[in-house]
Write an enzyme that holds these catalytic residues in place. Structure first.
Site, PDB file in Angstrom:
ATOM      1  N   SER A   1       0.837  -1.199   0.000  1.00  0.00           N
ATOM      2  CA  SER A   1       0.000   0.000   0.000  1.00  0.00           C
ATOM      3  C   SER A   1       0.873   1.250   0.000  1.00  0.00           C
ATOM      4  CB  SER A   1      -0.874   0.055   1.257  1.00  0.00           C
ATOM      5  OG  SER A   1      -1.575  -1.157   1.468  1.00  0.00           O
TER       6      SER A   1
ATOM      7  N   ASP B   1       1.108   3.817   9.943  1.00  0.00           N
ATOM      8  CA  ASP B   1       0.642   2.940   8.864  1.00  0.00           C
ATOM      9  C   ASP B   1      -0.874   3.033   8.680  1.00  0.00           C
ATOM     10  OD1 ASP B   1       3.235   2.066   8.398  1.00  0.00           O
ATOM     11  OD2 ASP B   1       3.051   0.400   9.785  1.00  0.00           O
TER      12      ASP B   1
HETATM   13  C1  GAR Z   1       9.934  -2.257   1.554  1.00  0.00           C
HETATM   14  O1  GAR Z   1       9.372  -3.534   1.464  1.00  0.00           O
HETATM   15  C2  GAR Z   1       8.981  -1.280   2.200  1.00  0.00           C
HETATM   16  O2  GAR Z   1       7.641  -1.509   1.849  1.00  0.00           O
HETATM   17  C3  GAR Z   1       9.213  -1.561   3.658  1.00  0.00           C
HETATM   18  O3  GAR Z   1      10.593  -1.740   3.775  1.00  0.00           O
HETATM   19  C4  GAR Z   1      11.099  -2.248   2.548  1.00  0.00           C
HETATM   20  C5  GAR Z   1      12.232  -1.359   2.089  1.00  0.00           C
HETATM   21  O4  GAR Z   1      12.881  -1.911   0.971  1.00  0.00           O
HETATM   22  N1  GAR Z   1       8.747  -0.489   4.468  1.00  0.00           N
HETATM   23  C6  GAR Z   1       8.243  -0.646   5.681  1.00  0.00           C
HETATM   24  O5  GAR Z   1       8.149  -1.716   6.236  1.00  0.00           O
HETATM   25  C7  GAR Z   1       7.774   0.628   6.357  1.00  0.00           C
HETATM   26  N2  GAR Z   1       7.144   0.346   7.607  1.00  0.00           N
HETATM   27  P1  GAR Z   1      13.830  -1.021   0.073  1.00  0.00           P
HETATM   28  O6  GAR Z   1      14.802  -0.318   1.032  1.00  0.00           O
HETATM   29  O7  GAR Z   1      14.542  -1.997  -0.799  1.00  0.00           O
HETATM   30  O8  GAR Z   1      13.003  -0.045  -0.692  1.00  0.00           O
END
Ligand code: GAR
Length: 202
Positions: free
Chosen positions: A136, A145
């Protein structure tokens, strides 16, 4: 081009997706800076390779959350972004920070909100026996969130999925919908209005 500042804490694959679309002209944004709260974040190298200015604000060097967020706001505002993009930024932000960027602060979360706010979403979706999961993009408000949703993407959960196989399937969708949501904002097609996402038809 819409001026952006992107906040990260780690890998930076969502940052990379935004960066590539911006470079190829598919996304009308100018990434003015990438800021990490972790000095070792892999995303910093991705930004540097693309010639984007990077900054590190290590939260451990501040006495409390308020002090860190104030310092972060100061740095961000020097770049005068019209949108602040949280891309795997793993810090809860103070009410003051969220208020300051009201309507111009976006986040991506790896679940079909309101399901599974918080951490470890893929494992929790599997444990709950869900058959579907996803990601999302939402405006950030004071509910962690819990802000109004801009776009979601769904993926199936297959028997035999592990948190890692599921995370990879979700991540692919993240890389698609985050640039799409930012594009809609850059083109003036969405705005936050009284805690709701207002879509403007063309
Ligand atoms: C992603 O999956 C994002 O949705 C999540 O962290 C990851 C970051 O990956 N975010 C959260 O959990 C926020 N609460 P990335 O550094 O490779 O973009």
């Amino acid at each position: 081009r819409l001026p952006l500042v992107i906040l990260i804490s780690g890998r930076g694959s969502n940052l990379q997706a935004i960066l590539e679309q911006s470079r190829s002209g598919q996304l009308p944004v100018e990434i003015r800076a990438v800021i990490s709260n972790r000095p070792q974040a892999q995303g910093l190298e991705r930004a540097q390779r693309a010639g984007i200015e990077t900054r590190v604000l290590d939260h451990r060097q501040y006495p409390n959350r308020e002090a860190f967020d104030l310092a972060l706001m100061k740095v961000i505002d020097r770049y005068a972004p019209e949108l602040v993009v949280l891309a795997g930024f793993m810090r809860i932000l103070t009410a003051e920070f969220v208020r300051h960027y009201q309507g111009r602060l976006m986040n991506i979360h790896p679940s079909l909100l309101p399901n599974f706010p918080g951490l470890d979403t893929h494992r929790r979706a599997l444990q709950a026996g869900k058959r579907e999961h996803g990601a999302s993009v939402h405006f950030v408000t004071n509910k962690v969130d819990g802000g109004p949703i801009i776009l979601q993407a769904r993926v199936p959960i297959y028997p035999g999925d592990t948190p890692d196989t599921l995370a990879a399937r979700v991540l692919e969708e993240e890389h698609r919908i985050y640039p799409e949501a930012i594009r809609a904002f850059a083109e003036g097609k969405i705005r936050l209005e009284e805690e709701r996402v207002h879509w403007i038809k063309d």
